[in-house]
Scaffold this motif. Structure first.
Motif, PDB file in Angstrom:
ATOM      1  N   ASN A 227       0.818  -1.187  -0.047  1.00  0.00           N
ATOM      2  CA  ASN A 227      -0.092  -0.024  -0.100  1.00  0.00           C
ATOM      3  C   ASN A 227       0.778   1.207  -0.103  1.00  0.00           C
ATOM      4  OD1 ASN A 227      -2.253  -1.383  -0.039  1.00  0.00           O
ATOM      5  ND2 ASN A 227      -2.668  -1.257   2.058  1.00  0.00           N
ATOM      6  N   VAL A 231       0.854   4.079  -2.766  1.00  0.00           N
ATOM      7  CA  VAL A 231       0.582   5.259  -2.433  1.00  0.00           C
ATOM      8  C   VAL A 231       1.622   6.203  -3.081  1.00  0.00           C
ATOM      9  CG1 VAL A 231       0.519   7.136  -0.551  1.00  0.00           C
ATOM     10  CG2 VAL A 231      -0.908   5.153  -0.583  1.00  0.00           C
ATOM     11  N   LEU A 394     -10.069   3.376  -0.168  1.00  0.00           N
ATOM     12  CA  LEU A 394      -8.870   4.116   0.120  1.00  0.00           C
ATOM     13  C   LEU A 394      -7.980   4.268  -0.645  1.00  0.00           C
ATOM     14  CD1 LEU A 394      -8.568   2.033   3.699  1.00  0.00           C
ATOM     15  CD2 LEU A 394      -9.228   4.305   3.369  1.00  0.00           C
ATOM     16  N   PRO A 396      -6.580   6.192  -3.949  1.00  0.00           N
ATOM     17  CA  PRO A 396      -6.693   7.728  -4.719  1.00  0.00           C
ATOM     18  C   PRO A 396      -7.639   7.774  -5.875  1.00  0.00           C
ATOM     19  CG  PRO A 396      -4.329   7.147  -3.993  1.00  0.00           C
ATOM     20  CD  PRO A 396      -5.076   5.856  -3.833  1.00  0.00           C
ATOM     21  N   PRO A 410      -8.329   8.351   1.182  1.00  0.00           N
ATOM     22  CA  PRO A 410      -6.889   8.194   1.115  1.00  0.00           C
ATOM     23  C   PRO A 410      -5.859   9.125   1.757  1.00  0.00           C
ATOM     24  CG  PRO A 410      -7.866   8.185  -1.246  1.00  0.00           C
ATOM     25  CD  PRO A 410      -8.950   8.639  -0.103  1.00  0.00           C
ATOM     26  N   ARG A 413      -5.985   7.840   5.173  1.00  0.00           N
ATOM     27  CA  ARG A 413      -5.335   6.732   5.482  1.00  0.00           C
ATOM     28  C   ARG A 413      -3.674   7.139   5.562  1.00  0.00           C
ATOM     29  NH1 ARG A 413      -4.302   1.874   1.106  1.00  0.00           N
ATOM     30  NH2 ARG A 413      -3.288   3.343   0.177  1.00  0.00           N
ATOM     31  N   GLU A 414      -3.351   8.265   4.489  1.00  0.00           N
ATOM     32  CA  GLU A 414      -1.985   8.680   4.721  1.00  0.00           C
ATOM     33  C   GLU A 414      -1.663   9.358   5.742  1.00  0.00           C
ATOM     34  OE1 GLU A 414       1.664   9.384   2.689  1.00  0.00           O
ATOM     35  OE2 GLU A 414      -0.067   7.863   2.329  1.00  0.00           O
TER      36      GLU A 414
END
Length: 443
Positions: A227, A231, A394, A396, A410, A413-414
């Motif tokens: 992940n 990202v 989640l 982008p 997203p 989550r970041e």
């Protein structure tokens, strides 16, 4: 004088003295008591030899005891000093070897403790089994996966994996290495992973110890790592697109202003409408780009103790909710600005999910395992999400809203993962969605 010369001279002296004693007895008793004289001479020689070699015998016996202790891995015995230089040198060498072995053992012990600490605290699952698949060693992560944290040494691997997800069971039963995936939602591997496809890697090795073959099994969850890489790719793409769009939008905005100046003397409504339309669209595009740039250039968290009371009041003013727990009492250091942004996004989504006005709740739970932190749960009684949406929510750019940018979740989550935590989403059994944030107190 060397020890050897001392022994030779001592033996000669004892023989000579015994002969002198025997000669004196012979002169006194005559030839009739010759056998008595011989016995007395041998006794005197023996006693003198014992006296002269007593120190040597004691030192050799002490050295023998010390070497036996070495054999038993006991290095605490030291030899005393002796009058004889050679015996004293031998004792010193023994004592130096004993001290060095003690130091080496202490070093090895400390290194084993450190290695065991690293292994026990590793998130990777480590198992050591024998040829009969009986577990010899397991770290803490393995105990939690297989037996709820209870020791599993001595148990059979086949008994432990019987309740595991099918994909994980097959990977452990086979002799192959590589990647495999688990549908955590469908197979119930972890409540925290609901709605995600977990990617794992299994590797194997074997070695012989004490004439017995051992098999090493390593399991590593790669979901977060993959992940993170995904990202990173998204961020790079966003930065490139944002740069190119900004390079185009800026000249267009400048040309619109120039066009207004050049045509200010013309009273043309259609021309003004054209300029207004171009200006509005470029402004909208700039705002659109800024949302993605915020995700691509998220700063590192600036952590400080969170004032939970103020934070909850500010959130309630924007999106009402019901607080169903007490506020954390322990000081927890997080980036309050970024955390507020996460909670605003989640509360906004909860209110837009079709939930009733009083159907959104927030729960804060202090936890101490695996470390001090807080679990924040946002629940609503809205329409929830389908399994397809849950698996991609989640990511982008993914959005089910007509005007959505696909950046809100997203970005959440970041921010959470930048704090060392994780975010999970799952549908509630009754109705609606539950979003859970785990935020550790990492300073």
């Amino acid at each position: 004088m060397s020890l050897r010369n001392k022994l030779v001279l001592g033996n000669l002296a004892s023989i000579l003295l015994s002969l002198l004693v025997g000669y004196g007895l012979w002169q006194w008793l005559g030839d009739d008591s010759l056998w008595v004289i011989v016995i007395v001479c041998l006794g005197v020689c023996f006693l003198l030899s014992m006296m002269l070699t007593r120190e040597l015998a004691d030192s050799l016996q002490a050295l023998e005891v010390g070497l036996l202790n070495f054999k038993d891995n006991e290095f605490s015995v030291s030899l005393p000093g002796y009058d004889d230089p050679q015996l004293s040198s031998l004792a010193n060498l023994y004592n130096q070897a004993s001290a060095k072995l003690r130091k080496e053992r202490q070093f090895i012990y400390q290194r084993e403790l450190m290695l065991d600490k690293v292994i026990q605290n590793s998130p990777n699952i480590m198992l050591l089994v024998d040829d009969n698949q009986r577990i010899i060693y397991a770290n803490d992560a393995a105990r939690h996966l297989f037996n709820q944290g209870i020791r599993i040494e001595g148990m059979l691997l086949s008994d432990l994996i019987s309740v595991l997800p099918l994909a994980l069971k097959q990977a452990l039963n086979s002799e192959h290495e590589g990647l495999f995936s688990i549908d955590a939602n469908g197979e119930g591997l972890s409540d925290d992973s609901a709605g995600e496809i977990e990617t794992w890697h299994i590797s194997r090795g074997q070695f012989n110890q004490n004439n017995q073959r051992h098999h090493l099994i390593l399991l590593k969850q790669l979901t977060k790592e993959l992940n993170r890489q995904e990202v990173a790719v998204w961020k790079k793409v966003i930065r490139i697109i944002s740069h190119e769009l900004n390079n185009s939008v800026a000249p267009i905005a400048s040309m619109v202003n120039s066009g207004r100046v050049l045509t200010k003397d013309f009273d043309n409504e259609r021309l003004a409408l054209i300029f207004d339309t171009i200006e509005n669209r470029t402004a909208h595009l700039s705002q659109f780009i800024s949302h993605y740039a915020q995700f691509a250039k998220l700063p590192l968290p600036k952590k400080s103790p969170v004032n939970w009371e103020n934070l909850m009041e500010q959130l309630a003013q924007q999106y009402p909710f019901t607080l169903t727990s007490l506020l954390p009492q322990q000081p927890i250091e997080l980036d309050s600005v970024q955390l507020e942004q996460v909670l605003i996004n989640l509360l906004k989504n909860a209110h837009e999910s079709g939930a009733a006005k009083d159907g959104v709740s927030v729960t804060l739970l202090e936890v101490t395992h695996p470390m001090l932190g807080v679990v924040i749960t946002i629940e609503d009684n809205g329409s929830g999400m389908s399994s397809e949406v849950l698996s991609q929510a989640l990511l982008p750019f993914y959005s089910t809203k007509q005007s959505g940018t696909g950046i809100g979740l997203p970005l959440c989550r970041e921010i959470v993962e930048a704090h060392g935590g994780h975010i999970t989403m799952q549908n509630r059994a009754e109705k609606g969605l539950s979003v859970k944030l785990w935020l550790p107190n990492e300073k």
